[in-house]
Design an enzyme around this catalytic site. Structure first.
Site, PDB file in Angstrom:
ATOM      1  N   GLU A   4      -1.174  11.518   0.204  1.00  0.00           N
ATOM      2  CA  GLU A   4      -1.062  12.432   0.998  1.00  0.00           C
ATOM      3  C   GLU A   4      -1.206  13.690  -0.503  1.00  0.00           C
ATOM      4  OE1 GLU A   4       3.181  10.235   1.676  1.00  0.00           O
ATOM      5  OE2 GLU A   4       3.036  11.337   3.865  1.00  0.00           O
ATOM      6  N   GLY A  69       6.149   8.281  11.263  1.00  0.00           N
ATOM      7  CA  GLY A  69       5.816   6.939  12.368  1.00  0.00           C
ATOM      8  C   GLY A  69       6.092   7.683  13.549  1.00  0.00           C
ATOM      9  N   MET A 162      10.683   9.226   5.769  1.00  0.00           N
ATOM     10  CA  MET A 162      11.384   8.612   4.524  1.00  0.00           C
ATOM     11  C   MET A 162      11.493   9.505   3.748  1.00  0.00           C
ATOM     12  SD  MET A 162       9.811   4.088   4.218  1.00  0.00           S
ATOM     13  CE  MET A 162      11.444   3.948   3.014  1.00  0.00           C
ATOM     14  N   GLU A 163      11.429  10.919   4.076  1.00  0.00           N
ATOM     15  CA  GLU A 163      11.632  11.989   3.131  1.00  0.00           C
ATOM     16  C   GLU A 163      12.588  13.482   3.525  1.00  0.00           C
ATOM     17  OE1 GLU A 163       8.594  10.696   3.209  1.00  0.00           O
ATOM     18  OE2 GLU A 163       8.816   9.062   1.465  1.00  0.00           O
ATOM     19  N   ASP A 186       1.087   5.763  12.522  1.00  0.00           N
ATOM     20  CA  ASP A 186       1.732   4.652  13.428  1.00  0.00           C
ATOM     21  C   ASP A 186       2.814   4.637  14.153  1.00  0.00           C
ATOM     22  OD1 ASP A 186       3.054   4.377  10.637  1.00  0.00           O
ATOM     23  OD2 ASP A 186       4.686   3.832  12.123  1.00  0.00           O
TER      24      ASP A 186
HETATM   25  N1  ADE Z   1       6.915   6.966   7.717  1.00  0.00           N
HETATM   26  C1  ADE Z   1       5.472   6.647   7.997  1.00  0.00           C
HETATM   27  N2  ADE Z   1       4.854   5.588   9.101  1.00  0.00           N
HETATM   28  C2  ADE Z   1       6.274   5.477   9.270  1.00  0.00           C
HETATM   29  C3  ADE Z   1       7.516   4.302   9.021  1.00  0.00           C
HETATM   30  N3  ADE Z   1       7.062   3.019  10.131  1.00  0.00           N
HETATM   31  N4  ADE Z   1       8.611   3.951   8.972  1.00  0.00           N
HETATM   32  C4  ADE Z   1       8.602   5.003   8.282  1.00  0.00           C
HETATM   33  N5  ADE Z   1       8.193   5.798   7.268  1.00  0.00           N
HETATM   34  C5  ADE Z   1       6.885   5.994   8.046  1.00  0.00           C
END
Ligand code: ADE
Length: 218
Positions: A4, A69, A162-163, A186
């Site tokens: 990233e 995501g 996640m951040e 995703d």
């Molecule tokens: N970052 C990118 N895709 C993610 C996902 N499916 N879950 C958590 N963090 C992500």
């Protein structure tokens, strides 16, 4: 993740400083002194990095670039910035608190309106589609339709990662304006880990180049 920040670093001459078992990269770009870091994954490491950047290295504005995501109808490669963020895995519900809430805190942290406005301007100048919405953060890679739908419903969230909310919490506490940008890698369901591996690099590049255009405009 390293993926990233690599698209940012490859455009810059930088020096590196190690602190708190991590590396921070220093560069001058478009009349700004930049401090660049990947935190490692998750809320704790990202809170540590954000705090270090602000308290040790004097960062005045924090721009976050990375992948996420999708929850709603966002597609791989789409860009979204957070108008507000929440921690989806913070749970004091047995005490009657809403998900994402701790006493003396709040479920949502609002991002900086003027940075968001700059992002809107950059998007229209670049002719790029940029969405905004709620981003939910937790220490989980979400790869389940059921879990992502719960997060979407509970927080009104459009994307998850996640951040973001941990960085937002630190910046809010330390009065530092922040901007959280994500490109979708995703759809956080059964195919999430395969799509993530396939699209991480491409989506990270999309997000990084947008953030660098913002730096030029700030
Ligand atoms: N970052 C990118 N895709 C993610 C996902 N499916 N879950 C958590 N963090 C992500």
């Amino acid at each position: 993740m390293t993926e990233e920040i690599e698209p940012i670093l490859e455009k810059l001459d930088f020096r590196v400083e190690e602190y708190g078992k991590n590396r921070y990269y220093f560069a001058t770009f478009s009349n700004h002194e930049l401090v660049i870091a990947y935190s490692k994954i998750g809320k704790v490491f990202s809170a540590l990095s954000a705090s270090t950047m602000i308290e040790k290295f004097g960062v005045e504005t924090l721009l976050f670039s990375g992948v996420a995501g999708a929850i709603g109808d966002l597609k791989i490669g789409d860009l979204i910035y957070a108008t507000k963020l929440a921690q989806h895995d913070l749970d004091l519900s047995p005490f009657g608190h809403p998900y994402g809430f701790v006493p003396e805190g709040s479920v949502f942290i609002n991002s900086d309106k003027s940075l968001n406005l700059i992002a809107d301007e950059v998007a229209s100048e670049m002719g790029v589609k940029l969405q905004s919405g709620v981003i939910a953060t937790g220490d989980q890679f979400v790869a389940s339709r059921e879990r992502k739908e719960w997060i979407g419903k509970t927080f009104g969230a459009d994307a998850l990662e996640m951040e973001g909310a941990s960085v937002a919490t630190v910046c809010d506490a330390l009065d530092t304006p922040f901007f959280i940008l994500r490109a979708i890698s995703d759809s956080a369901d059964g195919s999430a880990e395969i799509d993530f591996d396939t699209f991480l690099i491409e989506s990270a590049k999309i997000s990084a180049s947008f953030v660098m255009r913002m730096v030029e405009k700030i």
